[in-house]
Each structure stands twice: as C-alpha cells, then as structure tokens.
Motif scaffolding. Sequence first.
Motif, PDB file in Angstrom:
ATOM      1  N   LEU A  95       9.015  24.134  -7.157  1.00 14.21           N
ATOM      2  CA  LEU A  95       9.658  24.903  -8.229  1.00 14.21           C
ATOM      3  C   LEU A  95       8.876  26.159  -8.615  1.00 14.21           C
ATOM      4  CD1 LEU A  95      11.034  22.167 -10.676  1.00 14.21           C
ATOM      5  CD2 LEU A  95      12.318  23.617  -9.090  1.00 14.21           C
ATOM      6  N   VAL A 265      12.282  26.332 -16.649  1.00 13.99           N
ATOM      7  CA  VAL A 265      12.492  25.434 -15.510  1.00 13.99           C
ATOM      8  C   VAL A 265      11.313  24.485 -15.371  1.00 13.99           C
ATOM      9  CG1 VAL A 265      12.712  25.336 -13.002  1.00 13.99           C
ATOM     10  CG2 VAL A 265      13.941  27.094 -14.288  1.00 13.99           C
ATOM     11  N   GLY A 269      11.771  20.875 -16.225  1.00 13.71           N
ATOM     12  CA  GLY A 269      11.852  20.291 -14.890  1.00 13.71           C
ATOM     13  C   GLY A 269      10.639  19.485 -14.497  1.00 13.71           C
ATOM     14  N   LYS A 273       8.373  15.402 -17.279  1.00 17.18           N
ATOM     15  CA  LYS A 273       8.218  14.232 -16.408  1.00 17.18           C
ATOM     16  C   LYS A 273       6.865  13.558 -16.606  1.00 17.18           C
ATOM     17  CE  LYS A 273      12.135  15.349 -14.550  1.00 17.18           C
ATOM     18  NZ  LYS A 273      12.328  16.687 -15.131  1.00 17.18           N
ATOM     19  N   SER A 327      19.119  17.080 -21.165  1.00 12.13           N
ATOM     20  CA  SER A 327      17.872  16.508 -20.665  1.00 12.13           C
ATOM     21  C   SER A 327      17.415  15.331 -21.514  1.00 12.13           C
ATOM     22  CB  SER A 327      16.778  17.582 -20.619  1.00 12.13           C
ATOM     23  OG  SER A 327      17.104  18.589 -19.675  1.00 12.13           O
ATOM     24  N   HIS A 356      16.338  15.216 -11.440  1.00 14.97           N
ATOM     25  CA  HIS A 356      16.559  15.963 -12.680  1.00 14.97           C
ATOM     26  C   HIS A 356      15.800  17.279 -12.652  1.00 14.97           C
ATOM     27  CE1 HIS A 356      15.518  17.111 -16.856  1.00 14.97           C
ATOM     28  NE2 HIS A 356      16.779  16.803 -17.080  1.00 14.97           N
ATOM     29  N   GLY A 357      14.586  17.270 -12.101  1.00 12.76           N
ATOM     30  CA  GLY A 357      13.830  18.511 -12.016  1.00 12.76           C
ATOM     31  C   GLY A 357      14.552  19.573 -11.218  1.00 12.76           C
ATOM     32  N   THR A 360      18.351  20.348 -13.104  1.00 13.83           N
ATOM     33  CA  THR A 360      18.172  21.113 -14.339  1.00 13.83           C
ATOM     34  C   THR A 360      17.478  22.431 -14.054  1.00 13.83           C
ATOM     35  OG1 THR A 360      18.001  19.039 -15.571  1.00 13.83           O
ATOM     36  CG2 THR A 360      17.239  21.034 -16.679  1.00 13.83           C
ATOM     37  N   GLY A 361      16.541  22.431 -13.091  1.00  7.02           N
ATOM     38  CA  GLY A 361      15.899  23.685 -12.705  1.00  7.02           C
ATOM     39  C   GLY A 361      16.911  24.695 -12.202  1.00  7.02           C
TER      40      GLY A 361
END
Length: 526
Positions: A95, A265, A269, A273, A327, A356-357, A360-361
């Motif tokens: 990312l 992000v 992202g 976590k 989120s 999800h990372g 959503t990113g």
Amino acid sequence: MNDFPWLSVLIALPLVGAVLLSVIPRERETLVKRFALGVSLVVAVLAGVMAAGFDADGARFQYDEKYWWIKEFGVHWAVGVDGVALVLILLSVILVPLVMLASWTEADRSGGVDVPAKRSVKTYFALLLSLEAAMIGVFAATDVFLFYVFFEAMLIPVYFIIGYYGGAQRSYAAVKFLLYSLLGGLLMLVAVIWLYPLSSKPVAEGGVGHGTFMFDELSKMNLDPTTAKWLFLGFFIAFAIKAPMVPVHTWLPDAAQQSPPGALVLIVGVLDKVGTYGMLRFCLELFPGASKWATPAVLALAVVSIIYGAVLAIGQVDLKRLIAYTSVSHFGFIVLGIFAMTSQGQSGATLYMVNHGFSTGALFLIIGFMIVRRRSAKISDYGGVQKAAPVLAGTFLVAGLSGLSLPGLSTFVSEFLVIVGTFDRYKWAGALAVSGVVLAAIYILWMYQRTMGGPKAPAVEGMKDLNAREKWAVAPILAIIIAMGVFPQPVLNVINPSVKETLVRVDKHDPAPDITGNVAENGARP
C-alpha cells in the motif's frame, strides 16, 4: 535466507530513506517524490523476496533476530514473523508505494477540501516512510516491550500528517486521535511493565525463571486468574481503541474526515489492523483463560460494532466519514472471528484484515481522486460521475462491491469464513452479524447511486477521468481484490498454521458435529 537480517533491513530502509530526504533541496519536489517512491518499492521487493522464502509448514516464527537492547530490563531487539504477521507486513509494503503514487500531485496540499495552502512535500513523504518503518516493526516484534515501542511510534507520523496536512478541523482531529491512542497506550504500558516481575518468578511458581519481555516465554506463564484478567483488559482496551470498536471508535470518523486521502489509506487500511492483530497475538496467547472469560462481552461488542457502524454509515453525507463508519462495522466482523475461537473464524478474521486493507484502501484512493477534481467530499456535490468519468466510476464500483462482500471479490471469502466459524460455536452472534451483510449492500449501493448514477450534476460537467498515474495507483489493488476473491488459498495456506497454533495455546478446538447435528466442545463427539 534466514541468516540475512531481513526484518531489521525492512525496518531500517524506510527510516534511512526519510533521513536522506532531508538533504534534498526543498524545491526539488519531483526528486523528493521519486526518491521516496523508489525507497518504498525497494522495501516492497525485499519483502516479496522474504515472503517467497517463508515456509508455511516450517517453524512458526521465521527470520528470527534477537539482540540485547536494554539488558538490565530484559528488553531485546527481537523480530520474527509467522504467517499472520507476514501477510500484514506485505499489506503494508504494497500500500505505501501506491499511496505515494496516488498522492503525487496532492502531497503539498491539505486534506483536499477546505485548506488548499502549500505544504512541505518533503516532510509529507518523510512522514510516510517513517510510518512504513513503524508498521513493519509493530507486526514483526516478538518482544512485547519492543512491540509497545512501535505501537506508540506509529502515533508520531500520523499525528503530524493529520495535524499539518489535514482539512479545516485538522487540529481537533489530530489531538483527538492522539489522546485516544495515548490512553490506550498508557493502559497497555502498565500491563507490559506488570508482566516483567511476574515473569521473573521461579519456574516452579509459574514464571520463566528470569525477567523477560519475550513473547514466547511470556506465553508459557501460568498467571493467577484475577491478575490475568486485569492484564488482559490493559491490552484489550488499547487494541479496541486502535481497532476501532464501539464505544471507543469516535476518533476514527473525525480523523478520516480531516486526513489527506492518501495517508488515510494507511490509517484505516493498516494502522487499525494493529488492534485486531494484537488481540489475536497477545490477548489470546498471553491470557488464554482471561480471553475465554471475556469472550461473551467481546462478542456482544463486536456485534454492536457491526450493526452500529453500518447504520451510521447509511446516514453519512461525507464520503470519508461514510467509509470510516463502514470500517467500524468491518472491524466488528474481524473481532467476531477472532473471539469465535474456531479455525475458520480466526483464519477468516486474519484474511479479513488483509482484504479490508485493500478494499478500503481502493475506496479511499478513488475518493481522493474525486476530491482532487471536485474539491469536496460531500455526497450531494456529486451525481452522474459515471457519464463524465466512466473509468473512475468503474473502479469505484469494483472497490465498493468488494466492500459489501460480493462473491468473487476478496472480502466475500473472509466474511463467509468469519460467519461460518462463528455459527459453529456462537449461533446467536453469527445470526446477528448477518444483518451487517444486508446493511452493507444498502450503504455501498446507495453511495454509488448518489455519486455515480443519476443525472449529471452541473459541477461534474467536464470532470476528467483517471489519468495514467492514477490508474497505476489503483489497478494493482483491484487486481489483488479480484485474485484473492477467486483464489485465496495461497494466502490461507500461510495463515492457517499460525491460527492453529493460536487455538492450541488457548486450548480450543473446532467443534465436531455428531450424526444428530449436535456439536461437542473441544472436538470430542458426545
């Protein structure tokens, strides 16, 4: 390959890159961006080479490094990765360069909406590199004190990114983020320090014979049940704030609304976590008895997060706040899978962290592209974008469908595993969680309809479609979303051995159905 200090190099490279940026003249903005992007790409390539040598069937923690740091207090520079940590490190290093590429022309601006004043490009990219180093370190640390250091170190670049490059209310959002995070960090610090004298007890009394912060040694301790509960709460509250879970989630919507889209992000992202990773790694394995004791309450909070976050997302008028609340809902699913205490639930939860990372990113990157063009994050300022910018609308649709867990896209697999794994042991929680799937379809599709569909809004006339740089920034994420939706097994093969080890340490086994369909605990047939 294990003889090379892969993890130390991966942590050091971004920090060295951030320092070297300081010698580049401030006016050489293009050189600053290219250098920072180059460093992040080198880190990503090295992480990929390291991952290629990881043996999923080998030792649990690989690429171990252990050196004395503060010998008097039993603190080590100790790093290593298992399957869970490895996939989260890969998420981070993938990312970061994409965020840099997406932020190429907007790094010198504010959050992209209200304050278009010039900002230092060099500082922005240096902060991103520093954040990358902290993210890799927090997932790689196998010394609990070192983990805490990286856990807190992440706050510094994020605070300055929000407070200096954010929107009109950036100071409020940055301070709120910092206060929430510091509160959680303080509670965890108390628990971390408390562990040291407990570990120094003689082996015969349940200690390890000497004071230590090493994760493997601490996980072997036999703690007094009451003490274990207090220590569990110290860690869990810190992780719940970071995750974020209801009711300690309120920092996220404000931080999301005020943050630059690219940096957002990484905040949503990856940084979030750390909370769910900490629950899986430290709460369950260091305090297995306390984790079982807290499971009903945690499951209830997870279900509330799923439904509450989804309902609030439906009512949002700001794109970034809407995705932030989604989120909160998605993290409810992750926590649900972790505390379901089944292999399917925890494998799904870990896979959900990765998926999800990426999903959503992608959403935040595309929303960032929209904000650059329209200078607004309000949903009402859009409409008919698909007619003016069809590629932008198409990428937004794919990322959105992944967010609502459409079959064939990555998030579906992880959400399905979480729900199935939860139903195996806690049917009430699984049944309530399914409502989040329905609500997700509402908030994603309605958001798409209001922004991309319908008649073309006057302000959208002449909106430019994605350029080549923006396509390169978002295309790899969409490719991963599709690939992991179609064939997630390679990632699950890396995750599953670590998940099984976690369940063994918590003394939990998957329920085994008998011929009547009843389920017996610990895998034994009735």
